[in-house]
Motif scaffolding. Structure first.
Motif, short mmCIF file in Angstrom:
data_model
loop_
_atom_site.label_atom_id
_atom_site.label_comp_id
_atom_site.label_asym_id
_atom_site.label_seq_id
_atom_site.Cartn_x
_atom_site.Cartn_y
_atom_site.Cartn_z
N PHE A 159 28.46 -3.51 -0.03
CA PHE A 159 29.14 -4.58 0.69
C PHE A 159 29.49 -4.12 2.10
O PHE A 159 29.23 -4.82 3.08
N TYR A 160 30.06 -2.93 2.20
CA TYR A 160 30.47 -2.46 3.53
C TYR A 160 29.27 -2.30 4.46
O TYR A 160 29.27 -2.79 5.59
N TRP A 161 28.25 -1.62 4.02
CA TRP A 161 27.15 -1.31 4.93
C TRP A 161 26.35 -2.54 5.31
O TRP A 161 25.89 -2.67 6.44
N VAL A 162 26.20 -3.47 4.37
CA VAL A 162 25.47 -4.69 4.72
C VAL A 162 26.29 -5.50 5.73
O VAL A 162 25.75 -6.07 6.68
N LEU A 163 27.61 -5.48 5.52
CA LEU A 163 28.48 -6.20 6.45
C LEU A 163 28.42 -5.57 7.83
O LEU A 163 28.37 -6.27 8.86
N ALA A 164 28.42 -4.24 7.87
CA ALA A 164 28.48 -3.55 9.16
C ALA A 164 27.11 -3.53 9.84
O ALA A 164 27.01 -3.77 11.04
N LEU A 165 26.07 -3.24 9.10
CA LEU A 165 24.74 -3.10 9.70
C LEU A 165 23.71 -3.92 8.91
O LEU A 165 22.84 -3.36 8.24
N PRO A 166 23.79 -5.25 8.99
CA PRO A 166 22.88 -6.06 8.16
C PRO A 166 21.42 -5.88 8.53
O PRO A 166 20.54 -6.15 7.71
N HIS A 167 21.13 -5.42 9.75
CA HIS A 167 19.73 -5.26 10.13
C HIS A 167 19.17 -3.94 9.62
O HIS A 167 17.97 -3.71 9.67
N ARG A 168 20.03 -3.03 9.16
CA ARG A 168 19.53 -1.77 8.60
C ARG A 168 19.53 -1.80 7.08
O ARG A 168 18.57 -1.46 6.43
N ILE A 169 20.68 -2.15 6.55
CA ILE A 169 20.86 -2.07 5.10
C ILE A 169 20.86 -3.48 4.55
O ILE A 169 21.74 -4.26 4.88
N SER A 170 19.87 -3.80 3.75
CA SER A 170 19.96 -5.10 3.11
C SER A 170 19.23 -5.09 1.78
O SER A 170 19.38 -4.13 1.03
N VAL A 171 18.47 -6.12 1.51
CA VAL A 171 17.98 -6.36 0.15
C VAL A 171 17.26 -5.16 -0.46
O VAL A 171 17.52 -4.78 -1.60
N MET A 172 16.35 -4.54 0.32
CA MET A 172 15.58 -3.43 -0.24
C MET A 172 16.47 -2.28 -0.67
O MET A 172 16.28 -1.68 -1.73
N HIS A 173 17.46 -1.98 0.18
CA HIS A 173 18.38 -0.90 -0.17
C HIS A 173 19.15 -1.23 -1.43
O HIS A 173 19.35 -0.38 -2.29
N GLY A 174 19.60 -2.49 -1.52
CA GLY A 174 20.31 -2.92 -2.72
C GLY A 174 19.47 -2.71 -3.96
O GLY A 174 19.93 -2.19 -4.97
N PHE A 175 18.19 -3.06 -3.82
CA PHE A 175 17.29 -2.93 -4.96
C PHE A 175 17.13 -1.47 -5.39
O PHE A 175 17.29 -1.13 -6.57
N VAL A 176 16.84 -0.61 -4.41
CA VAL A 176 16.61 0.80 -4.76
C VAL A 176 17.87 1.44 -5.33
O VAL A 176 17.81 2.16 -6.34
N LEU A 177 19.02 1.13 -4.71
CA LEU A 177 20.26 1.70 -5.23
C LEU A 177 20.55 1.21 -6.63
O LEU A 177 21.00 1.98 -7.49
N GLY A 178 20.29 -0.08 -6.87
CA GLY A 178 20.51 -0.62 -8.21
C GLY A 178 19.62 0.06 -9.22
O GLY A 178 20.04 0.38 -10.33
N LEU A 179 18.39 0.32 -8.82
CA LEU A 179 17.45 0.98 -9.72
C LEU A 179 17.92 2.40 -10.05
O LEU A 179 17.88 2.84 -11.20
N LEU A 180 18.40 3.10 -9.01
CA LEU A 180 18.91 4.46 -9.24
C LEU A 180 20.11 4.42 -10.18
O LEU A 180 20.23 5.25 -11.08
#
Lengths: 160, 292
Positions: free
Chosen positions: A42-63
């Motif tokens: 939530f924090y990183w997407v809010l702060a840097l939506p152009h860097r951290i978004s859907v793909m990061h969420g997916f990979v982190l969720g998978l981990l």
């Protein structure tokens, strides 16, 4: 500061969050464990939506799925949805007061937990204890401090 | 910063791709179990994080063990020596019983091998999925751990290995709702199947005839049917036996004999004579069903 350095800081917080999500706690505290990954995404997407978004969420969720030993794709699906909704609304959320963001965090975690329960219960019978939901309150309590700490980190290391 | 207007559709596109992928993963893993073999590599991928998260606790245990006083160590040593003496005395008898048993079995022409290979493993007390009952242990494929391997502790059966990594594995506990284990009642050799209920201290025994001779307090031991668990290890004690008049099956619940949530060391067993599918019928004839 350079792009590489930004990502280094961001990935360090991700690693810490993943560790925090599985860190052993005494049984009576276990239910109160804040949902670190939701907060961090939530924090990183809010702060840097152009860097951290859907793909990061997916990979982190998978981990996280792998770390917890749950069915693959459960957290991946929810975290990518979370990242999506925050990234389409980040301009509005940024103007929220701290109380409003805290409530939003609580709401998002509630939705995440309910969907996790729903996904898992579609596979097998589950006994739902009410302390499954206690972590929502600890996460909301932690959020303001977490937010200021992360903002400090972001400004200190000039992550952009 | 990129302009805002360029980002709209690509977000949605990425989201749909990712959602499709997640759903695919979810279905492939839950319905078709396609990741059974690749879990080894996937689990090895995240095991460094697990070791890091486990390290502080391991360190604190190591420190507290190092800081024991001489007196405490002495006392513990004495206690252990006493225990050892008792166990050794029991074992003397056991060897004799074992020989006797072997002779009797030879007379009956039904042999049973006991597997002796086992390995101590430590539980990594990390958080696991809140909806399933599993433990993480610090042995993996590099130690010879295999899928479906039986896991016990000093009290009884704990569960079986459900996922193998190269240095860590997951143990599915007998109380998990998806776990079933064939048992027999020690007192009279009635066979049954123990299913997990999803609660920490409750097991169900479905499909027990309502006129079956079961009592509260009866010990259930593994029957060895199915070939996954070796026969004879205690699993649970019957805690409730209820039946309605006219009902076909009784309502039976049991409590596991092993303290599942607070054991630090577990034993992995190597079941040497695992039956293959074709041998199962043979197993039914030669093993415990006829044994009585």
């Amino acid at each position: 500061m350079s792009l590489l350095n930004s990502y280094r800081v961001i990935y360090c917080t991700f690693l810490l969050g993943l560790t925090g999500a599985i860190y052993p706690l005494p049984i009576f505290l276990n239910a109160f464990r804040p949902d670190w990954m939701v907060l961090i995404i939530f924090y990183w997407v809010l702060a840097l939506p152009h860097r951290i978004s859907v793909m990061h969420g997916f990979v982190l969720g998978l981990l996280l799925d792998l770390l917890l030993g749950s069915t693959l794709g459960m957290h991946a699906l929810l975290f990518s949805l979370l990242a999506y909704f925050v990234s389409i609304g980040y301009q509005r959320i940024r103007y929220f007061t701290l109380v409003q963001t805290t409530l939003l965090v609580g709401f998002l975690i509630l939705i995440t937990k309910l969907s996790l329960y729903w996904l898992a219960s579609s596979l097998q019978e589950i006994v739902l204890h009410k302390h499954y939901f206690w972590s929502i309150f600890t996460s909301m309590l932690i959020w303001p401090w977490f937010f200021f700490f992360m903002r400090y980190l972001r400004q200190r290391f000039k992550v952009s | 910063m990129k302009p805002i207007f360029l980002r709209g559709p690509s977000f949605l596109l990425r989201l749909s791709i990712v959602i499709a992928f997640s759903v695919l993963l979810f279905l492939a893993d839950s319905q078709f179990n396609l990741f059974a073999s690749s879990r080894l590599y996937l689990n090895s991928l995240v095991s460094p994080i697990q070791y890091v998260a486990d390290a502080p606790q391991k360190l604190s245990i190591a420190i507290s063990e190092n800081l024991l006083t001489r007196q405490a160590l002495k006392e513990r040593n004495q206690q252990l020596e006493k225990d050892n003496l008792f166990l050794k005395a029991d074992r003397l008898l056991l060897t004799q019983l074992q020989n006797e048993n072997k002779q009797l079995r030879e007379l009956l022409n039904s042999q049973r091998n006991f597997s002796y290979k086992r390995m101590i493993t430590e539980v990594m007390s990390l958080r696991s999925d809140p909806f399933t009952h599993q433990l993480l242990i610090d042995k993996g494929a590099s130690d010879g751990v295999y899928l479906g391997q039986p896991v016990i502790n000093e009290q009884g059966v704990v569960g079986q290995v459900s996922q193998v990594g190269s240095t860590t594995s997951r143990v599915l506990l007998i109380v998990d709702a998806s776990h079933g284990i064939p048992v027999r009642v020690q007192r009279n050799d009635i066979v049954a199947i123990v299913h997990g209920s999803g609660a920490w201290n409750k097991l169900n025994l479905p499909f027990v005839q309502s006129n079956a001779d079961l009592k509260e307090g009866d010990l259930l031991v593994t029957s060895g049917l199915g070939g996954r668990f070796p026969a004879g290890y205690p699993v649970a004690k019957i805690s409730r036996f209820n039946y309605q008049k006219g009902a076909l099956y009784a309502d039976v619940t049991a409590t596991p004999v092993a303290l599942l949530d607070r054991s630090r060391y577990l034993l992995l067993l190597w079941n040497d004579h695992q039956f293959t599918e074709s041998e199962l019928s043979l197993d039914l004839e030669s093993e415990d069903v006829i044994a009585k």
